[in-house]
Scaffold this active site. Structure first.
Site, PDB file in Angstrom:
ATOM      1  N   ARG A  30       0.847  -1.183   0.000  1.00 38.18           N
ATOM      2  CA  ARG A  30       0.000   0.000   0.000  1.00 38.18           C
ATOM      3  C   ARG A  30       0.892   1.245   0.000  1.00 38.18           C
ATOM      4  O   ARG A  30       1.924   1.263   0.669  1.00 38.18           O
ATOM      5  CB  ARG A  30      -0.885   0.036   1.246  1.00 38.18           C
ATOM      6  N   VAL A  96      11.583   7.832  -5.826  1.00 28.67           N
ATOM      7  CA  VAL A  96      12.360   6.607  -5.598  1.00 28.67           C
ATOM      8  C   VAL A  96      12.749   6.076  -6.965  1.00 28.67           C
ATOM      9  O   VAL A  96      11.884   5.771  -7.785  1.00 28.67           O
ATOM     10  CB  VAL A  96      11.547   5.552  -4.813  1.00 28.67           C
ATOM     11  N   HIS A 100       8.552   1.531 -10.265  1.00 24.13           N
ATOM     12  CA  HIS A 100       7.359   1.055  -9.580  1.00 24.13           C
ATOM     13  C   HIS A 100       6.137   1.683 -10.241  1.00 24.13           C
ATOM     14  O   HIS A 100       6.218   2.741 -10.830  1.00 24.13           O
ATOM     15  CB  HIS A 100       7.398   1.385  -8.081  1.00 24.13           C
TER      16      HIS A 100
END
Length: 113
Positions: A30, A96, A100
């Site tokens: 999450r 980051v 992703h």
């Protein structure tokens, strides 16, 4: 060799987080700062690729696996409809640099630009 990303550290259990799903090469958690009622992250277990463009060029099968898990998660956590977002570069909001995908669902509406 570079330092482990936050996602690698989460996957290795160094940073607490619930892994809600995983495949052989990908896992999901999450988002800690949700931008939608359902906001999940789908992350490769390898940090070899910094962004989606590198991933698509270097391992399209891994990208396909990420999208498949995103689809499964949307079916489990929402009505099956979802928005899949990849940020590429700091100017686009990437913080980051371990590729992703953001899986967003629940009450999303398209806005006119």
């Amino acid at each position: 060799m570079s330092e482990p990303s936050i996602f690698t550290r989460i996957y290795n259990g160094e940073i607490p987080s619930e892994i809600i799903a995983q495949t052989e090469n990908v896992f999901a958690i999450r988002d800690i700062n949700p931008q939608a009622p359902v906001h999940l992250l789908v992350i490769p277990k390898t940090q070899e690729y910094r962004d989606v463009v590198e991933l698509a060029a270097g391992d399209p099968d891994l990208l396909t696996e990420m999208i498949g898990l995103a689809n499964t998660l949307a079916a489990e956590h929402a009505d099956g409809d979802f928005r899949l977002v990849f940020n590429r570069g700091a100017g686009a909001g990437q913080t980051v640099f371990h590729v992703h995908a953001h899986v967003l669902a629940g009450g999303l509406e398209e806005r006119s630009l």
